[in-house]
Write a protein that holds these residues in place. Sequence first.
Motif, mmCIF file in Angstrom:
data_model
loop_
_atom_site.group_PDB
_atom_site.id
_atom_site.type_symbol
_atom_site.label_atom_id
_atom_site.label_comp_id
_atom_site.label_asym_id
_atom_site.label_seq_id
_atom_site.Cartn_x
_atom_site.Cartn_y
_atom_site.Cartn_z
ATOM 1 N N SER A 14 -8.061 -2.107 67.086
ATOM 2 C CA SER A 14 -8.000 -1.230 65.904
ATOM 3 C C SER A 14 -9.304 -1.279 65.106
ATOM 4 C CB SER A 14 -6.818 -1.585 65.001
ATOM 5 O OG SER A 14 -7.046 -2.802 64.314
ATOM 6 N N GLY A 15 -10.149 -2.280 65.377
ATOM 7 C CA GLY A 15 -11.454 -2.334 64.725
ATOM 8 C C GLY A 15 -11.567 -3.337 63.589
ATOM 9 N N LYS A 16 -10.755 -4.387 63.637
ATOM 10 C CA LYS A 16 -10.784 -5.386 62.555
ATOM 11 C C LYS A 16 -12.143 -6.077 62.472
ATOM 12 C CE LYS A 16 -7.943 -8.858 62.993
ATOM 13 N NZ LYS A 16 -8.833 -10.032 63.222
ATOM 14 N N SER A 17 -12.765 -6.338 63.610
ATOM 15 C CA SER A 17 -14.060 -7.034 63.606
ATOM 16 C C SER A 17 -15.130 -6.202 62.888
ATOM 17 C CB SER A 17 -14.511 -7.372 65.027
ATOM 18 O OG SER A 17 -14.590 -6.205 65.812
ATOM 19 N N GLN A 142 -6.456 4.075 69.518
ATOM 20 C CA GLN A 142 -6.294 2.664 69.877
ATOM 21 C C GLN A 142 -6.238 2.497 71.397
ATOM 22 O OE1 GLN A 142 -2.516 0.911 68.763
ATOM 23 N NE2 GLN A 142 -3.355 -1.157 68.679
ATOM 24 N N LEU A 143 -5.471 3.354 72.053
ATOM 25 C CA LEU A 143 -5.315 3.275 73.509
ATOM 26 C C LEU A 143 -6.644 3.514 74.221
ATOM 27 C CD1 LEU A 143 -3.310 2.995 75.918
ATOM 28 C CD2 LEU A 143 -3.024 5.481 75.822
ATOM 29 N N SER A 144 -7.357 4.578 73.829
ATOM 30 C CA SER A 144 -8.615 4.904 74.510
ATOM 31 C C SER A 144 -9.675 3.830 74.262
ATOM 32 C CB SER A 144 -9.132 6.284 74.081
ATOM 33 O OG SER A 144 -9.434 6.305 72.709
ATOM 34 N N ARG A 145 -9.716 3.277 73.039
ATOM 35 C CA ARG A 145 -10.684 2.213 72.743
ATOM 36 C C ARG A 145 -10.407 0.964 73.576
ATOM 37 N NH1 ARG A 145 -10.823 2.523 66.126
ATOM 38 N NH2 ARG A 145 -12.269 4.301 65.918
ATOM 39 N N LEU A 146 -9.136 0.615 73.690
ATOM 40 C CA LEU A 146 -8.777 -0.585 74.456
ATOM 41 C C LEU A 146 -9.103 -0.417 75.939
ATOM 42 C CD1 LEU A 146 -7.541 -3.406 74.555
ATOM 43 C CD2 LEU A 146 -5.272 -2.341 74.713
ATOM 44 N N LEU A 152 -9.439 -1.416 81.204
ATOM 45 C CA LEU A 152 -8.043 -1.435 81.633
ATOM 46 C C LEU A 152 -7.573 -0.044 82.038
ATOM 47 C CD1 LEU A 152 -6.504 -3.633 78.773
ATOM 48 C CD2 LEU A 152 -7.218 -4.411 81.035
ATOM 49 N N SER A 153 -6.561 -0.023 82.904
ATOM 50 C CA SER A 153 -5.888 1.246 83.201
ATOM 51 C C SER A 153 -5.012 1.603 82.005
ATOM 52 C CB SER A 153 -5.015 1.106 84.447
ATOM 53 O OG SER A 153 -3.901 0.258 84.164
ATOM 54 N N GLN A 154 -4.512 2.823 81.977
ATOM 55 C CA GLN A 154 -3.649 3.241 80.853
ATOM 56 C C GLN A 154 -2.393 2.395 80.792
ATOM 57 O OE1 GLN A 154 -3.103 7.469 80.317
ATOM 58 N NE2 GLN A 154 -1.185 7.202 79.214
ATOM 59 N N VAL A 155 -1.797 2.104 81.956
ATOM 60 C CA VAL A 155 -0.557 1.300 82.011
ATOM 61 C C VAL A 155 -0.818 -0.107 81.468
ATOM 62 C CG1 VAL A 155 1.154 0.244 83.544
ATOM 63 C CG2 VAL A 155 0.462 2.612 83.908
ATOM 64 N N GLU A 156 -1.938 -0.717 81.887
ATOM 65 C CA GLU A 156 -2.278 -2.070 81.423
ATOM 66 C C GLU A 156 -2.515 -2.082 79.913
ATOM 67 O OE1 GLU A 156 -4.623 -3.934 85.305
ATOM 68 O OE2 GLU A 156 -5.660 -2.520 83.970
ATOM 69 N N ALA A 157 -3.245 -1.088 79.429
ATOM 70 C CA ALA A 157 -3.549 -1.019 77.996
ATOM 71 C C ALA A 157 -2.277 -0.804 77.177
ATOM 72 C CB ALA A 157 -4.559 0.097 77.726
ATOM 73 N N ALA A 162 1.965 -2.738 73.522
ATOM 74 C CA ALA A 162 3.418 -2.884 73.332
ATOM 75 C C ALA A 162 3.830 -4.323 73.016
ATOM 76 C CB ALA A 162 4.156 -2.390 74.574
ATOM 77 N N SER A 163 2.958 -5.291 73.355
ATOM 78 C CA SER A 163 3.298 -6.702 73.094
ATOM 79 C C SER A 163 3.128 -7.063 71.615
ATOM 80 C CB SER A 163 2.427 -7.628 73.953
ATOM 81 O OG SER A 163 1.091 -7.610 73.495
ATOM 82 N N GLN A 164 2.535 -6.154 70.843
ATOM 83 C CA GLN A 164 2.341 -6.388 69.408
ATOM 84 C C GLN A 164 3.245 -5.458 68.589
ATOM 85 O OE1 GLN A 164 -1.824 -5.796 68.500
ATOM 86 N NE2 GLN A 164 -2.397 -7.784 69.335
ATOM 87 N N LEU A 165 3.437 -5.841 67.335
ATOM 88 C CA LEU A 165 4.132 -4.959 66.401
ATOM 89 C C LEU A 165 3.296 -3.683 66.248
ATOM 90 C CD1 LEU A 165 6.650 -5.072 64.468
ATOM 91 C CD2 LEU A 165 5.051 -5.757 62.662
ATOM 92 N N PRO A 166 3.912 -2.483 66.398
ATOM 93 C CA PRO A 166 3.126 -1.245 66.306
ATOM 94 C C PRO A 166 2.391 -1.121 64.974
ATOM 95 C CG PRO A 166 5.342 -0.788 67.122
ATOM 96 C CD PRO A 166 5.342 -2.211 66.658
ATOM 97 N N LEU A 167 1.185 -0.540 65.024
ATOM 98 C CA LEU A 167 0.382 -0.364 63.806
ATOM 99 C C LEU A 167 1.123 0.452 62.753
ATOM 100 C CD1 LEU A 167 -3.198 0.202 65.285
ATOM 101 C CD2 LEU A 167 -2.466 -1.689 63.826
ATOM 102 N N ASP A 168 1.919 1.432 63.207
ATOM 103 C CA ASP A 168 2.666 2.245 62.246
ATOM 104 C C ASP A 168 3.734 1.428 61.513
ATOM 105 O OD1 ASP A 168 1.395 4.789 62.375
ATOM 106 O OD2 ASP A 168 2.283 5.111 64.347
#
Length: 231
Positions: A14-17, A142-146, A152-157, A162-168
Amino acid sequence: STMFLVGLSGGIASGKSTVVAVLRELGCAVIDADVIAREVVQPHFKAYRQIVRYFGTEILFENGEINREALGNIIFSHPEKRQLLNSITHPEIQKEMLKQILKYFMLGYRYVILDIPLLFETNRLTKFMKYTVLVYCDPPTQLSRLMKRNGLSQVEAEARIASQLPLDEKRKLASHIIDNSGDRESTRQQVLRLHARLEGSLDFLWARLAVATVVAGLGGLVYLLLRHFIS
């Protein structure tokens, strides 16, 4: 001196750094929980000895340092082992964070930013924050940046996200939002406005600690902080 705490978090890619870099440029006090988490598992630290005792020497590199990938593979498929690891590392991380907070408190900083990746997931530290800041970007960005950043492939990204709480979801929990969906300059301007607002804040969550310093001395202050943060 009076001081309050600001929790900063985001999501993967998401760009925290980027936001942290601007805050550091402005001379803000930033405590990075990830850096501390890596430090406390170095050899000669208490957490290191406990981790080796419970997880065995097979998680070590030849030089004696912990192989984070090997340890990660173990805890990924065993939730109870993840809990065990957290119970070892979290108290040590919190102690080191408190030491750094005290340092900035004594130096007279107006506020300290705690950069905590899972601030909203764990929700244990949010009650100590006067404000919480989320570095947000829209899901497609977020998906395209990752995918681009990690190769990563789209599925991997998508699986990583999905392993994190959604940003929304996190967005509903934060008191301030930095929207990093656009260009770097737009993000920078938002950080500058936030900094100005925090510098002008009259809400001192920790004003009582100035009194505690006088009454109880530094030793009493350390005890007070440890009791509140680790309980």
